[in-house]
Scaffold this motif. Structure first.
Motif: not given
Ligand SMILES: Cc1cc2nc3c(=O)[nH]c(=O)nc-3n(C[C@H](O)[C@H](O)[C@H](O)COP(=O)(O)OP(=O)(O)OC[C@H]3O[C@@H](n4cnc5c(N)ncnc54)[C@H](O)[C@@H]3O)c2cc1C
Length: 396
Positions: A56-63, A310-311, A342-348, A388-393
């Motif tokens: 799990l990346t930090a993004d998973a934990e944030i969500i 996380s995705i 596509l416009l979401s931080p995840l999609g970007q 690549v990272l840090n989209w979760g926040k």
């Protein structure tokens, strides 16, 4: 034609992995009145096996934190550092005051998440396999191995091999990576069938990615992660190939994985190898048809690493917002779902990752890989941090 009052459910989620469970949790968070109108159909019974290294990346934990969930409740091993290597040198990623990756076992993680969903009052029916999805003008008919359901909206959360995508988008082009995975004890050293001294340059508690197979036409890497099973320290090894060099020839995956394991004193032939595909994301794909949307691997995971937990959790938020708006506006076309992704931080992040996947693996020569992982290192680290990272926040 279905009478709207006769519809059994508003939202039927096919698949109870991270993407389906996250969609349900986000939906009750933003539209609690729908709680009794959601049904999840899962073909297995929890705790069910799922082939996955469980990083799990930090993004998973944030969500999960935004859903009020603390993943520390799940048995885990923290990797203090992630090391990305090519020919003995590379990039070390560590985060200030926290772990680089948290590694869980998927049987435990998914059962924990499913229990959280049940605790919210959402129904999950286990042991039901969906066979066919037929979107109609005013409903969707879902045939299973036991009964037929009629619903307003279907969420295809049924993974890389899922039936939903095959029913609604049968001609869509797919990008499928092949992956092998092996679990070994942490210390056991069985080289060439006899006990051999430990000759292992990998440190305990570090997650290793090695891109050495790229010049040989494998568009991916081998991994060696710390993990645990029933509290016992173990190691999870594997090899990932996006298949984007498959137009040339398709080299076997077993040999490079065996070579990597042997380098660390492990004999692959002593262990069980398992394989499963991962469908990876393309911004040119379709993600919905009227009344049916896709999430998680069914929509597409990360191409560079095959990272998808996380995705999958992130897709759940976008899907929940789209479903809430569809019900509020009585518009089930989902014609803006692709744009929302596509416009979401995840999609970007996924779009950038797909671009990097093509550059990193198409330019498979030794000199480029050395340049990328050594000389270009600061730029790679910055790009990873920013894109690549840090989209979760940024998903809220
Ligand atoms: C070997 C391997 C290693 C991996 N390692 C990592 C990693 O370390 N970190 C990471 O982030 N990602 C990893 N991934 C990717 C990750 O496993 C997936 O991206 C993630 O599981 C996607 O979640 P999902 O909910 O979309 O699908 P899934 O987890 O596949 O869940 C789909 C669910 O749908 C159910 N289902 C399927 N068909 C039907 C049907 N017809 N009817 C009813 N139910 C159905 C399945 O039983 C399953 O429970 C790995 C993948 C593989 C193959």
């Amino acid at each position: 034609m279905a009478n709207q009052d006769m519809l059994q459910h508003d939202v039927l989620i096919i698949g109870g992995g991270p993407s389906g469970l996250s969609t349900a949790l986000h939906l009750v968070q933003i539209a609690p009145h729908l709680t009794n109108r959601i049904l999840i159909l899962e073909k297995a019974h929890y705790p069910r096996p799922k082939l996955c290294a469980g990083a799990l990346t930090a993004d998973a934990e944030i969500i999960l934190q935004c859903l009020g969930l603390n993943v520390s409740e799940v048995p885990h091993v923290d990797a203090s550092t992630a090391h990305l290597d090519f020919a003995g040198k590379g990039l070390t990623i560590s985060l200030p005051n926290t772990h680089a990756l948290r590694i869980i076992r998927r049987n435990e993680f998914d059962a924990w998440l499913a229990q959280k969903v049940k605790d919210k009052g959402i129904e999950i029916r286990e042991g039901i396999t969906v066979k066919k999805i037929q979107p109609q003008d005013d409903s969707v008919i879902v045939e299973t191995d036991s009964e037929t359901f009629t619903t307003q909206i279907v969420v295809g959360a049924d993974g890389s091999n899922g039936i939903t995508r095959r029913c609604i988008l049968p001609n869509e082009s797919i990008h499928t990576a092949r992956v092998l995975e092996v679990i070994t004890p942490e210390q056991d050293v069985i080289a060439s069938g006899k006990n051999a001294p430990r000759n292992d340059i990998h440190q305990v508690g570090v997650a290793y990615f090695d891109f050495f197979p790229v010049p040989s036409g494998i568009a991916g890497y081998t991994w060696d992660f710390p993990t645990q099973i029933n509290g016992e320290p173990m190691r999870c090894w594997g090899i990932y190939d996006t298949n984007i060099l498959a137009y040339k020839q398709r080299p076997g995956l077993k040999e490079p994985l065996a070579a990597e394991m042997l380098r660390h004193g492990f004999d692959l032939s002593q262990y069980e190898i398992k394989g499963h595909p991962i469908r990876w994301f393309s911004p040119f794909n379709q993600f919905a048809v009227p009344r049916v949307i896709l999430v998680g691997d069914a929509a597409g995971a990360d191409g560079i690493f095959g990272e998808g937990i996380s995705i999958a959790l992130g897709y759940g938020l976008i899907a929940a917002q789209s479903i809430r708006d569809a019900i509020t506006q009585n518009d089930f076309s989902f014609d803006d779902y692709r744009r929302r992704i596509l416009l979401s931080p995840l999609g970007q992040a996924l779009t950038v990752r797909t671009g990097i996947t093509h550059v990193l693996y198409h330019l498979h020569w030794v000199w480029f890989q050395k340049f990328f992982w050594r000389v270009f290192k600061p730029v790679v680290a910055l790009a990873a941090w920013l894109f690549v990272l840090n989209w979760g926040k940024r998903m809220k």
